[in-house]
Write a protein that holds these residues in place. Sequence first.
Motif, PDB file in Angstrom:
ATOM      1  N   UNK A  18      34.466  35.755  26.171  1.00 52.12           N
ATOM      2  CA  UNK A  18      35.679  35.318  25.470  1.00 52.12           C
ATOM      3  C   UNK A  18      35.529  35.566  23.982  1.00 52.12           C
ATOM      4  N   UNK A  19      36.655  35.796  23.331  1.00 56.62           N
ATOM      5  CA  UNK A  19      36.636  35.908  21.874  1.00 56.62           C
ATOM      6  C   UNK A  19      37.587  34.848  21.332  1.00 56.62           C
ATOM      7  N   UNK A  20      37.125  34.125  20.330  1.00 59.62           N
ATOM      8  CA  UNK A  20      37.917  33.028  19.787  1.00 59.62           C
ATOM      9  C   UNK A  20      38.338  33.386  18.371  1.00 59.62           C
ATOM     10  N   UNK A  21      39.634  33.227  18.110  1.00 61.30           N
ATOM     11  CA  UNK A  21      40.133  33.602  16.781  1.00 61.30           C
ATOM     12  C   UNK A  21      40.372  32.377  15.914  1.00 61.30           C
ATOM     13  N   UNK A  22      39.784  32.385  14.715  1.00 61.33           N
ATOM     14  CA  UNK A  22      40.077  31.347  13.718  1.00 61.33           C
ATOM     15  C   UNK A  22      40.704  32.085  12.556  1.00 61.33           C
ATOM     16  N   UNK A  23      42.004  31.922  12.352  1.00 64.91           N
ATOM     17  CA  UNK A  23      42.699  32.744  11.357  1.00 64.91           C
ATOM     18  C   UNK A  23      42.478  34.200  11.736  1.00 64.91           C
ATOM     19  N   UNK A  24      42.130  35.053  10.776  1.00 66.27           N
ATOM     20  CA  UNK A  24      41.947  36.474  11.101  1.00 66.27           C
ATOM     21  C   UNK A  24      40.551  36.789  11.647  1.00 66.27           C
ATOM     22  N   UNK A  25      39.679  35.785  11.712  1.00 67.89           N
ATOM     23  CA  UNK A  25      38.282  36.039  12.089  1.00 67.89           C
ATOM     24  C   UNK A  25      38.076  35.840  13.594  1.00 67.89           C
ATOM     25  N   UNK A  26      37.435  36.829  14.213  1.00 69.52           N
ATOM     26  CA  UNK A  26      37.168  36.711  15.648  1.00 69.52           C
ATOM     27  C   UNK A  26      35.703  36.348  15.873  1.00 69.52           C
ATOM     28  N   UNK A  27      35.467  35.308  16.656  1.00 74.62           N
ATOM     29  CA  UNK A  27      34.090  34.929  16.990  1.00 74.62           C
ATOM     30  C   UNK A  27      33.848  35.359  18.434  1.00 74.62           C
ATOM     31  N   UNK A  28      32.733  36.064  18.659  1.00 77.05           N
ATOM     32  CA  UNK A  28      32.468  36.653  19.975  1.00 77.05           C
ATOM     33  C   UNK A  28      32.727  38.142  19.866  1.00 77.05           C
ATOM     34  N   UNK A  29      32.198  38.922  20.803  1.00 77.15           N
ATOM     35  CA  UNK A  29      32.373  40.369  20.691  1.00 77.15           C
ATOM     36  C   UNK A  29      31.236  40.963  19.881  1.00 77.15           C
ATOM     37  N   UNK A  30      31.486  42.126  19.310  1.00 76.76           N
ATOM     38  CA  UNK A  30      30.374  42.857  18.705  1.00 76.76           C
ATOM     39  C   UNK A  30      30.185  42.596  17.221  1.00 76.76           C
ATOM     40  N   UNK A  31      31.036  41.735  16.663  1.00 83.39           N
ATOM     41  CA  UNK A  31      30.863  41.452  15.240  1.00 83.39           C
ATOM     42  C   UNK A  31      30.305  40.054  15.035  1.00 83.39           C
ATOM     43  N   UNK A  32      29.265  39.992  14.242  1.00 77.89           N
ATOM     44  CA  UNK A  32      28.557  38.747  14.032  1.00 77.89           C
ATOM     45  C   UNK A  32      29.157  37.992  12.854  1.00 77.89           C
ATOM     46  N   UNK A  33      29.477  36.734  13.086  1.00 74.16           N
ATOM     47  CA  UNK A  33      30.220  35.961  12.093  1.00 74.16           C
ATOM     48  C   UNK A  33      29.304  34.998  11.342  1.00 74.16           C
ATOM     49  N   UNK A  34      29.434  34.969  10.024  1.00 71.23           N
ATOM     50  CA  UNK A  34      28.695  33.987   9.225  1.00 71.23           C
ATOM     51  C   UNK A  34      29.651  32.891   8.772  1.00 71.23           C
ATOM     52  N   UNK A  35      29.340  31.658   9.193  1.00 66.34           N
ATOM     53  CA  UNK A  35      30.122  30.486   8.780  1.00 66.34           C
ATOM     54  C   UNK A  35      29.260  29.781   7.739  1.00 66.34           C
ATOM     55  N   UNK A  36      29.798  29.542   6.565  1.00 64.91           N
ATOM     56  CA  UNK A  36      28.950  28.939   5.534  1.00 64.91           C
ATOM     57  C   UNK A  36      29.738  27.941   4.713  1.00 64.91           C
ATOM     58  N   UNK A  37      29.003  27.074   4.033  1.00 70.37           N
ATOM     59  CA  UNK A  37      29.630  26.097   3.152  1.00 70.37           C
ATOM     60  C   UNK A  37      28.715  24.900   2.993  1.00 70.37           C
ATOM     61  N   UNK A  38      29.135  23.944   2.167  1.00 69.66           N
ATOM     62  CA  UNK A  38      28.297  22.766   1.950  1.00 69.66           C
ATOM     63  C   UNK A  38      28.421  21.796   3.123  1.00 69.66           C
ATOM     64  N   UNK A  39      27.467  20.884   3.242  1.00 72.60           N
ATOM     65  CA  UNK A  39      27.563  19.869   4.290  1.00 72.60           C
ATOM     66  C   UNK A  39      28.863  19.094   4.095  1.00 72.60           C
ATOM     67  N   UNK A  40      29.059  18.621   2.852  1.00 74.12           N
ATOM     68  CA  UNK A  40      30.260  17.816   2.572  1.00 74.12           C
ATOM     69  C   UNK A  40      31.029  18.415   1.399  1.00 74.12           C
ATOM     70  N   UNK A  41      32.354  18.293   1.498  1.00 75.52           N
ATOM     71  CA  UNK A  41      33.196  18.666   0.355  1.00 75.52           C
ATOM     72  C   UNK A  41      33.050  17.534  -0.666  1.00 75.52           C
ATOM     73  N   UNK A  42      32.639  17.900  -1.879  1.00 76.10           N
ATOM     74  CA  UNK A  42      32.404  16.866  -2.900  1.00 76.10           C
ATOM     75  C   UNK A  42      33.487  16.884  -3.973  1.00 76.10           C
ATOM     76  N   UNK A  43      33.995  18.068  -4.262  1.00 81.12           N
ATOM     77  CA  UNK A  43      35.076  18.204  -5.249  1.00 81.12           C
ATOM     78  C   UNK A  43      35.661  19.603  -5.077  1.00 81.12           C
ATOM     79  N   UNK A  44      36.835  19.816  -5.667  1.00 77.96           N
ATOM     80  CA  UNK A  44      37.445  21.152  -5.560  1.00 77.96           C
ATOM     81  C   UNK A  44      36.554  22.179  -6.234  1.00 77.96           C
ATOM     82  N   UNK A  45      35.989  21.806  -7.347  1.00 76.99           N
ATOM     83  CA  UNK A  45      35.157  22.741  -8.096  1.00 76.99           C
ATOM     84  C   UNK A  45      33.923  23.141  -7.286  1.00 76.99           C
ATOM     85  N   UNK A  46      33.286  22.125  -6.677  1.00 78.75           N
ATOM     86  CA  UNK A  46      32.089  22.396  -5.862  1.00 78.75           C
ATOM     87  C   UNK A  46      32.449  23.314  -4.687  1.00 78.75           C
TER      88      UNK A  46
END
Length: 624
Positions: free
Chosen positions: A80-108
């Motif tokens: 199966x391939x799962x789409x989040x917005x324009x990004x497809x997870x699954x298939x032949x393209x490897x997806x990097x999901x990144x970000x901070x543990x917690x949102x602390x401020x807009x600037x951060x």
Amino acid sequence: MILVLKNEAGEETKKRIRAQLFKMGCIVRELHSAGQNVIGALGREDLDPDTLKALDGVAEIIPIKSKFKLVSRQWHPENSRVKAGPVTIGGQRLVLIAGPCAIESAEQALTIAHEAKRYGATLFRGGAFKPRTSPYSFQGLEEEGLKILAQVRQETGMPVVTEITSPAQADLMLKYVDMVQVGARNMQNFELLKCVGRMGKPVLLKRGLASTIEEWLMSAEYILAEGNDHVVLCERGIRTYEPYTRNTLDLSAIPVLKNLTHLPVVVDPSHATGIREKVAPMARAAVAAGADGLMIEVHHDPANALSDGPQSLYPEQFGQLARDIYVISPVVGKQLDFDYLSASVQQAELTSENGHSAVAAYFGEPGSFSHIACCQYFGTDIETLPQPSFRAIFDAVSQKQAAYGIIPLENTLTGSIHENYDLLLDYDLKITGELYVRIIHNLVAAAGARIEDIRRVLSAHPAIQQCRQFIDRYPNWETIAVNNTTNAVKKIIENGQPGDAAIASREAADIHNLEIVAKGIETNPRNYTRFVIIGRKSNKDALKNKSSIVFSTPNEAGALFEIMKIIAKHQVNMVKLESRPIHGKPWQYMFYADLETDICAKEAEHFLDEISQATDFLKILGTF
Ligand code: PEP
Ligand code: MN
């Protein structure tokens, strides 16, 4: 239970059987199993299979042996391939999901998002509702955090994912984010699972702190049973007696899951190890083990992070890891999905809708290595245009029948594909990207063929060359060069001679129902082909660190050396230099060079000027 219908069963019969199953109290599902006429029936495991088999139009009943049904591979054999917005997870393209543990401020959040995107992340993740072990720890910015996530999407174009901790947050999640995460602590919160099932948004389902794989899949089943099959599993380590890491990352879960389920699997080495230095090694291992993506915590100031600072990578460390993953992925038949790929596919799809042109033209047919490269780069959902020659690809792109073309330029065993170098000079197209594809060759033949019976081997000339050592073991074989590997496969089918075999990809063998007589027959397993993407204009948004140029020099002593001196003076790394004869000018040459710099960038202005002055002719083939 899976009901396989008789070949002749049409829509009417299907409708009748569905109604009968419904009457018996079954949940009835349409199954999209490869080309088969099948119906799925759930919820009445007590029914006698013979009763179902007796229904008019039913050929066979396949009971699903596992407790989980909808998530099982038996139910849905394709990945199966799962789409989040324009990004497809699954298939032949490897997806990097990144970000901070917690949102602390807009600037951060924005600082980290911009950095993560620059280095290759395509999905941004940050917690707004944090399930913390201690009630006195930072609990998240809640709705304010979700608003910041929406702002991140607005400003970076990256879809956003965050954790939902209670069904009461469903409306807020629907309003602000593209994907919801169910955290480890909530993996068996069945009300929450049903809720995200009904929400219909893609779900990132983490493995529980001490859950078995079966319990985890049963939790996924809850979500699918509500009608939401956009589920991605996330291995994040399980609790064991080992205190040196926060949890024990169960990498063996990846191949186990790949066998049991069709759902994509991503790995979170950050929560698994809890220690910054351990994140990259486990991330690399996860990719090698077959993960579809990685979820990495990144923070620009981890010492002052409000949660999980010790396991967060600095952005540059994340960038370094992305470079490693970029190199490792082709070994396992994947490519890292850079943000600009999704963007360029989206752009091309738009043109495709408006201008009736395909997204990408490639050489050969489905199953050719160019087709494999095309799927790895653009994904498998796009409209492609198979072409009979390399020149036809250049024509298709120039004449707007396709937004992009994909062409091979060089191979690690057999060297350059000169025809394409010449075509790059002839046409006014730009190189917009590149990818390295591992080439695994197989000897394929009709079902039941034995290697001792083979007499003739058909393939493309480079493929024959790449398998030279293997072929030389059979001195009585005749080798026949045809124009590509898929053509070879079709020819042996047409000829119908029992002694014929082709050298081709596993995909080509599968498509044409041929058998693999010998696999991995290339002389050296480090057999990679470098493909480039060509388009009518360069990709504005892409991160560019390479340039391809072609030039000729005055016919005088030291002319080429002059150019090399300029390149050296500007400390630019030249990664390739190739010369080609100039057609109609015997003994004069064009030089093709690849440089590790963006030659069109403002900072490279002087460099480009000096090169222009020292050459007779200069053409920038592309920056990417
Ligand atoms: C998280 O992803 O921020 C998190 C808390 O992880 P887990 O649920 O895996 O502990
Ligand atoms: Mn965390």
